[in-house]
Each structure stands twice: as C-alpha cells, then as structure tokens.
Design a protein around this motif. Sequence first.
Motif, PDB file in Angstrom:
ATOM      1  N   MET A   1      10.180  52.394  43.551  1.00  0.00           N
ATOM      2  CA  MET A   1      10.674  50.964  43.191  1.00  0.00           C
ATOM      3  C   MET A   1      12.206  51.183  42.913  1.00  0.00           C
ATOM      4  SD  MET A   1       9.099  48.413  40.683  1.00  0.00           S
ATOM      5  CE  MET A   1       9.660  48.900  39.223  1.00  0.00           C
TER       6      MET A   1
ATOM      7  N   LEU B   1      15.008  48.713  44.162  1.00  0.00           N
ATOM      8  CA  LEU B   1      15.839  47.818  43.010  1.00  0.00           C
ATOM      9  C   LEU B   1      17.462  48.217  43.339  1.00  0.00           C
ATOM     10  CD1 LEU B   1      13.436  47.885  39.951  1.00  0.00           C
ATOM     11  CD2 LEU B   1      13.738  46.150  41.658  1.00  0.00           C
TER      12      LEU B   1
ATOM     13  N   GLY C   1      18.694  46.428  45.996  1.00  0.00           N
ATOM     14  CA  GLY C   1      18.795  45.026  45.538  1.00  0.00           C
ATOM     15  C   GLY C   1      20.269  44.718  44.761  1.00  0.00           C
TER      16      GLY C   1
ATOM     17  N   ILE D   1      15.306  41.726  39.407  1.00  0.00           N
ATOM     18  CA  ILE D   1      15.901  43.152  39.662  1.00  0.00           C
ATOM     19  C   ILE D   1      16.084  44.049  38.350  1.00  0.00           C
ATOM     20  CG2 ILE D   1      17.966  44.536  40.259  1.00  0.00           C
ATOM     21  CD1 ILE D   1      18.126  42.681  42.788  1.00  0.00           C
TER      22      ILE D   1
ATOM     23  N   GLY E   1      12.688  44.565  36.555  1.00  0.00           N
ATOM     24  CA  GLY E   1      12.057  45.975  37.172  1.00  0.00           C
ATOM     25  C   GLY E   1      12.864  47.153  36.746  1.00  0.00           C
ATOM     26  N   LEU E   2      14.235  47.301  36.625  1.00  0.00           N
ATOM     27  CA  LEU E   2      14.858  48.293  36.391  1.00  0.00           C
ATOM     28  C   LEU E   2      14.608  48.741  35.127  1.00  0.00           C
ATOM     29  CD1 LEU E   2      18.354  47.462  37.935  1.00  0.00           C
ATOM     30  CD2 LEU E   2      16.968  49.299  38.547  1.00  0.00           C
TER      31      LEU E   2
ATOM     32  N   TYR F   1      11.391  50.975  35.131  1.00  0.00           N
ATOM     33  CA  TYR F   1      11.986  52.187  35.767  1.00  0.00           C
ATOM     34  C   TYR F   1      12.660  53.203  35.097  1.00  0.00           C
ATOM     35  CZ  TYR F   1      14.623  55.174  38.861  1.00  0.00           C
ATOM     36  OH  TYR F   1      15.265  56.199  39.391  1.00  0.00           O
TER      37      TYR F   1
ATOM     38  N   ASP G   1      20.815  47.375  31.369  1.00  0.00           N
ATOM     39  CA  ASP G   1      19.643  46.509  31.817  1.00  0.00           C
ATOM     40  C   ASP G   1      19.451  45.247  31.164  1.00  0.00           C
ATOM     41  OD1 ASP G   1      18.979  48.427  34.022  1.00  0.00           O
ATOM     42  OD2 ASP G   1      17.422  49.114  32.726  1.00  0.00           O
TER      43      ASP G   1
END
Length: 236
Positions: free
Chosen positions: A140, A144, A147, A177, A180-181, A184, A219
């Motif tokens: 993922m 990302l 993206g 994005i 999600g980051l 991650y 982030d």
Amino acid sequence: MEHASNQQITLSQARQEASTIFLAKVFNWMAIGLGITGVIAWFTASSGLAAQLVQGPLFIILIVAQLGLVFYLSARIEKIQPGTATGLFLGYAALNGLTLSMVFLAYTGSSIATTFFITAGMFGAMAVYGLVTKRDLSGMGSFLFMGLIGIIIASVVNIFLNSSSLYWAISLIGVFIFVGLTAYDVQKIKKIGEDGIMQQGEGAIQKGAVMGALALYLDFINLFLMLLRFFGGSRN
C-alpha cells in the motif's frame, strides 16, 4: 520443546519492548517538532511578521530552504552525526512554522483549532491501526507514494488551470493518501524497532527516531492542511 517455546516467547517480548521504546522516541520527537512549528506559526502571525513575509521574496526562499533540508536529511542520514540530524529536523520544524503562519492569516483561529483536533483524531486512529493490524502495508505504501506524486503534479497544473473542481478533488484524495501513509509509516517504524535498531547504539537510535519523526510529522502536517480546506473558516 517447552524450553524452545519459552525462548521464542521471550524473544518476541524483547522485540515488542524494543519496538515500544523506539516508537515512544519517534512520537516524542514528532510532538516536539509539531510544538515548535505551532508556536512559531502563531507568534509569526500574531506579531505581524507573517503579513510582511508573504509580501516579499523571503517566503519563496523559506519554502526552498525547507525542501532542501528534507532532501539533505533524507540523503545524508547515514553519514551525518545524530546531533546534526536532530538539529536539521528541528530547523525544518522552525522554518515550517514561519511558512505555516500564513494559515493564521487565511483562516479563523477557531476553525484552525477544530481542524487540528480532527486531524489529531484521524492521525491517532490510523496510527493505532498501523500498530495493531496484522496486514502487511508495504504494498500500500508504494501505491500511496504514486498517489502523492500524482496530487503534487495535479496541484502544479491547477496553478495554471485554477479549477475549483480539481482543487477539491486533490484535497479529498490528499486526505485519503495521508491517512493511509500514517498507518503505513507507523507500521514501518514499528518493524524498524522490532528488527534490532535498539541494539545498534545510541547514534543509530537517535537518527532512526529523527527520520521516523520526520515521516510522521509530514503526514500530520499535510493531513492538517488538506482537512483545513474543508473545515477552515476563511477570514475574508
């Protein structure tokens, strides 16, 4: 068999404890960075310096300096001293505070505070997910990152197009994005702690914590800025 099983449990516990200690260091440095950015942004805006910055070329110089610091820190982290890495991270947070002071000129204080708490809630939820999920998020992460490159390119293009539809699409995709980051990056940092960085010496720990803090700091800041487009109340 029982002895081997106990040994495995002990090893697993040791890895988890090392990961917990390392994560605490990362989040501590992230919090320090955010605190520096927030204080400098507020002071710069309230003192009137922000209005002066935005009218001159210094604002562009600050942005270029920020990008330079991030690229230098990422590229040279293996070769520089831990103290230098820490200083560069704190310097980046301070410079970011100067540029983010513009937020206080564009949005009301109450909407900034509301957006900050919304960001903190979303960031915290995804950080917990990254810690507890058994799913490997490495795949993922690549998606990302692509993206992220996409919305950067789209943002540059929209400077010339000035399309409100594209602006809102970029903002919405950007939220997903950076959410999600967050998950991650937290999982990646957790694995770094489990894989033995705590045994590599104080220097390696400090540099690893700074790089982890930088990733989570970015982030958080970018998620905040994307959400501010939706929840920020304009002063105009």
